[in-house]
Design a protein around this motif. Structure first.
Motif, mmCIF file in Angstrom:
data_model
loop_
_atom_site.group_PDB
_atom_site.id
_atom_site.type_symbol
_atom_site.label_atom_id
_atom_site.label_comp_id
_atom_site.label_asym_id
_atom_site.label_seq_id
_atom_site.Cartn_x
_atom_site.Cartn_y
_atom_site.Cartn_z
ATOM 1 N N VAL A 1 14.091 -10.996 -5.511
ATOM 2 C CA VAL A 1 13.088 -12.033 -5.227
ATOM 3 C C VAL A 1 13.072 -13.070 -6.344
ATOM 4 O O VAL A 1 13.068 -14.287 -6.090
ATOM 5 C CB VAL A 1 11.695 -11.394 -5.036
ATOM 6 C CG1 VAL A 1 10.605 -12.460 -5.061
ATOM 7 C CG2 VAL A 1 11.650 -10.628 -3.718
ATOM 8 N N LEU B 1 14.647 -4.911 -5.467
ATOM 9 C CA LEU B 1 14.038 -5.912 -4.586
ATOM 10 C C LEU B 1 13.305 -6.978 -5.410
ATOM 11 O O LEU B 1 13.386 -8.172 -5.103
ATOM 12 C CB LEU B 1 13.070 -5.242 -3.610
ATOM 13 C CG LEU B 1 13.656 -4.194 -2.664
ATOM 14 C CD1 LEU B 1 12.595 -3.734 -1.670
ATOM 15 C CD2 LEU B 1 14.871 -4.733 -1.925
ATOM 16 N N THR B 2 12.591 -6.547 -6.446
ATOM 17 C CA THR B 2 11.904 -7.516 -7.309
ATOM 18 C C THR B 2 12.913 -8.458 -7.950
ATOM 19 O O THR B 2 12.717 -9.684 -7.974
ATOM 20 C CB THR B 2 11.110 -6.789 -8.396
ATOM 21 O OG1 THR B 2 10.156 -5.915 -7.797
ATOM 22 C CG2 THR B 2 10.398 -7.783 -9.302
ATOM 23 N N SER C 1 6.389 -15.657 -2.863
ATOM 24 C CA SER C 1 7.382 -14.645 -2.524
ATOM 25 C C SER C 1 7.114 -13.344 -3.278
ATOM 26 O O SER C 1 7.174 -12.245 -2.708
ATOM 27 C CB SER C 1 8.787 -15.156 -2.855
ATOM 28 O OG SER C 1 9.145 -16.241 -2.029
ATOM 29 N N TRP D 1 4.024 -11.729 -1.905
ATOM 30 C CA TRP D 1 4.326 -11.040 -0.651
ATOM 31 C C TRP D 1 4.899 -9.656 -0.933
ATOM 32 O O TRP D 1 4.485 -8.654 -0.328
ATOM 33 C CB TRP D 1 5.325 -11.872 0.158
ATOM 34 C CG TRP D 1 5.928 -11.140 1.318
ATOM 35 C CD1 TRP D 1 5.387 -10.934 2.554
ATOM 36 C CD2 TRP D 1 7.220 -10.490 1.331
ATOM 37 N NE1 TRP D 1 6.248 -10.196 3.335
ATOM 38 C CE2 TRP D 1 7.367 -9.912 2.621
ATOM 39 C CE3 TRP D 1 8.229 -10.349 0.389
ATOM 40 C CZ2 TRP D 1 8.519 -9.198 2.978
ATOM 41 C CZ3 TRP D 1 9.374 -9.636 0.745
ATOM 42 C CH2 TRP D 1 9.509 -9.077 2.021
ATOM 43 N N LEU D 2 5.845 -9.564 -1.870
ATOM 44 C CA LEU D 2 6.421 -8.272 -2.227
ATOM 45 C C LEU D 2 5.354 -7.365 -2.831
ATOM 46 O O LEU D 2 5.352 -6.146 -2.584
ATOM 47 C CB LEU D 2 7.577 -8.465 -3.207
ATOM 48 C CG LEU D 2 8.352 -7.192 -3.577
ATOM 49 C CD1 LEU D 2 9.063 -6.617 -2.357
ATOM 50 C CD2 LEU D 2 9.352 -7.476 -4.691
ATOM 51 N N SER D 3 4.451 -7.937 -3.587
ATOM 52 C CA SER D 3 3.359 -7.170 -4.173
ATOM 53 C C SER D 3 2.504 -6.518 -3.093
ATOM 54 O O SER D 3 2.140 -5.339 -3.181
ATOM 55 C CB SER D 3 2.506 -8.082 -5.062
ATOM 56 O OG SER D 3 1.364 -7.410 -5.528
ATOM 57 N N PHE E 1 17.982 -12.451 -1.767
ATOM 58 C CA PHE E 1 16.714 -12.749 -1.078
ATOM 59 C C PHE E 1 16.622 -14.241 -0.827
ATOM 60 O O PHE E 1 16.822 -15.048 -1.740
ATOM 61 C CB PHE E 1 15.530 -12.298 -1.945
ATOM 62 C CG PHE E 1 14.183 -12.681 -1.388
ATOM 63 C CD1 PHE E 1 13.666 -12.021 -0.283
ATOM 64 C CD2 PHE E 1 13.427 -13.683 -1.980
ATOM 65 C CE1 PHE E 1 12.425 -12.373 0.234
ATOM 66 C CE2 PHE E 1 12.186 -14.034 -1.480
ATOM 67 C CZ PHE E 1 11.680 -13.372 -0.364
ATOM 68 N N ARG F 1 12.677 -0.390 -5.566
ATOM 69 C CA ARG F 1 11.721 -1.481 -5.773
ATOM 70 C C ARG F 1 12.169 -2.462 -6.857
ATOM 71 O O ARG F 1 12.086 -3.690 -6.648
ATOM 72 C CB ARG F 1 10.348 -0.891 -6.100
ATOM 73 C CG ARG F 1 9.239 -1.931 -6.166
ATOM 74 C CD ARG F 1 7.891 -1.255 -6.317
ATOM 75 N NE ARG F 1 7.837 -0.486 -7.557
ATOM 76 C CZ ARG F 1 7.296 0.739 -7.657
ATOM 77 N NH1 ARG F 1 6.805 1.332 -6.602
ATOM 78 N NH2 ARG F 1 7.278 1.362 -8.824
ATOM 79 N N ILE G 1 3.451 -5.806 -0.042
ATOM 80 C CA ILE G 1 4.257 -4.821 0.672
ATOM 81 C C ILE G 1 4.359 -3.514 -0.106
ATOM 82 O O ILE G 1 4.285 -2.418 0.459
ATOM 83 C CB ILE G 1 5.674 -5.382 0.943
ATOM 84 C CG1 ILE G 1 5.615 -6.591 1.890
ATOM 85 C CG2 ILE G 1 6.596 -4.300 1.508
ATOM 86 C CD1 ILE G 1 5.086 -6.290 3.264
ATOM 87 N N THR G 2 4.530 -3.627 -1.428
ATOM 88 C CA THR G 2 4.752 -2.440 -2.255
ATOM 89 C C THR G 2 3.471 -1.814 -2.784
ATOM 90 O O THR G 2 3.478 -0.676 -3.246
ATOM 91 C CB THR G 2 5.645 -2.789 -3.453
ATOM 92 O OG1 THR G 2 4.992 -3.786 -4.257
ATOM 93 C CG2 THR G 2 7.003 -3.307 -2.988
#
Length: 484
Positions: free
Chosen positions: A366, A362-363, A299, A302-304, A330, A359, A306-307
């Motif tokens: 997650v 969001l982190t 997870s 995935w965010l890594s 999340f 950001r 995206i950002t």
């Protein structure tokens, strides 16, 4: 010297330990995952051999003298993968991996047969091996007709290493073909998927010898031909051996690609309705239960992606002090979820987003979402009859103290951090190689590491995390209602 080989999803690790279990060094080989369709996840088994060769070459180059003294080898591997061979040991198709959910229809059909839960002690999950074979039969009948052997990933490496078709209890318990209480293949369950026991590898305990190194490889690597290869373990049981999580009441939380809350048991305690896995352990006469999250560090990765920021950069933006949940939630269901939902179709989501949700928010969401998924597993373990008083953290994600603080507070349990060292699956595999080669007492060898630090739940944030967990719990049925 004793060699542990761990076949993971993203690579192979080779770890060398001495007779006193001191780590000499390690080597690595990389792997990629193919996702040709949504919900599919595959690898070419021949790439496992290449990655294993790379890992061993890496290790041998750094420690040639010690490597030449290897007296035993242990194996660990990603579980559930369907590796299909014909009568000439040729691979028939890419291996369908543990996080592949294409066989959800077949899994539901097998799970509706009461014999599976009664004999295996588990739900038939789409990621398990049996429904994958049912899918191949239904969708690739020409391939299914040629299947002479079904091997789990690490046991394909064993075939290459030794020439023998062998497996052990902990990995085989994740196929949906093993009578987990009696620790043997069930001809009845195999027949339910149009297979026979002759298509399965023979079984030993993880601490026992399961083949000997072939002369060709021994000559190439400069070690003795006939070096014993242990039965080994599935990756989670191997990690448990590395962490000393082998006695009743001992537990660890693993923050790897997938997430696992693992508890050792001295008896077979199945409760499939809880969606907890009940498997054989790698040691004789022991079992374990575990809740499984399909996307833990995945997870954050995935965010890594995206950002465009590295996972370490993302977590460092949060600082060291645990923060109260922001209201952004999340769901880490990027590949569906096992415990407690057994839902291959559900997908992840953010909720509660606002203009100020940058950001770091969001982190944080997650990390909290994965922590709350572990809380789901803890509640399922309680339902299955297992009570935990503390856990030990392992896996790459455990390097983030912030994440561990969130997990401790979400679980309301102390989280122990082991002293510096490599205590993961490769280390557990090496321990099993030592036991198989020397006949040493498994409990004496598989001792727990010294605890370097303990993270206690944040008492001041306990209420805020409890409220956030209740919001998290309410989201699954709501999301499912609009996506079904």
């Amino acid at each position: 010297m004793y060699l542990g080989l761990d076949l993971g999803t993203s690579g192979v690790k080779a770890l060398l330990i001495d007779a006193g279990q001191g780590v000499i060094g390690s080597g690595h080989g990389t792997l990629d995952v193919s996702r040709p369709h949504p919900g599919w996840s595959e690898q070419d088994p021949l790439h496992w051999i290449r990655a294993c060769e790379d890992a061993i070459a890496d290790l041998k180059a750094a420690h040639p003298g010690q490597f030449a003294a290897v007296k035993g080898i242990g194996l660990s591997g990603q579980m559930h993968g369907a590796t299909l061979l014909d009568a000439a040991d040729q691979v028939l198709r890419p291996c369908i991996l543990w996080n592949d959910t294409r066989s959800h229809v077949e899994a539901a059909a097998l799970d509706a047969d009461p014999r599976f839960r009664a004999l295996t002690g588990n739900i038939v999950f789409p990621g398990f091996t049996a429904p994958k074979l049912a899918w191949v039969k239904n969708n690739e009948p020409a391939v299914f007709a040629k299947v002479a052997k079904v091997l789990l990933p690490k046991d394909f490496l064993r075939l290459w290493l030794t020439g023998d078709y062998m497996s052990e209890m902990s990995d085989s318990a994740g196929t949906s073909w093993l009578d987990v209480g009696k620790r043997r293949w069930s001809s009845e369950l195999l027949a339910a998927t149009s297979l026979e026991e002759k298509q399965m590898p023979s079984l030993v305990e993880g601490t026992e010898k399961a083949g000997a190194l072939r002369a060709e490889l021994a000559s190439r690597w400069g070690i003795a031909a006939g070096t014993p290869v242990a039965g080994g373990a599935g990756d989670n049981a191997a990690s448990a051996c590395g962490m000393g999580t082998v006695g009743a009441g001992h537990a660890f939380v693993s923050l790897g690609t997938s997430g696992v809350l693992f508890a050792a048991n001295a008896a077979y305690l199945p409760n499939p309705a809880s969606a907890v896995h009940t498997f054989c352990h790698a040691l004789p006469n022991t079992w374990h239960q575990m809740g499984v999250i399909l996307s833990a560090t995945d997870s954050l990765n995935w965010l890594s992606e995206i950002t465009g920021k590295g996972a370490g950069e993302l977590t460092s933006e949060l600082g060291e002090t645990l923060k109260a949940p922001t209201g952004v939630s999340f769901l880490p269901y990027l590949s569906g979820e096992r415990t407690p939902h057994n839902d291959s179709a559900i997908r992840g989501s953010f909720t509660g987003l606002a203009h100020e949700s940058g950001r770091p928010v969001l982190t944080q969401a997650v990390l909290e979402g994965v922590a709350f998924a572990f809380r789901d597993s803890l509640e399922a373990l309680k339902t299955a009859g297992t009570t935990l008083t503390r856990v030990t953290a392992v896996g790459g994600g455990s390097r983030s103290r912030y994440w561990l603080k969130a997990i401790a507070t979400a679980l309301q349990l102390p989280v122990d951090i082991p002293a510096d060292g490599d205590f993961g699956a490769a280390f557990g595999a090496a321990r099993l190689g030592l036991i198989a080669a020397t006949g040493a007492d498994p409990l004496a060898v598989c001792s727990a590491p010294r605890t370097d630090a303990t993270i206690e739940p944040d008492a001041a944030l306990g209420g805020a995390f409890a409220d956030a967990y209740h919001r998290y719990r309410a989201l699954y049925p709501a999301i499912k209602a609009v996506t079904a």
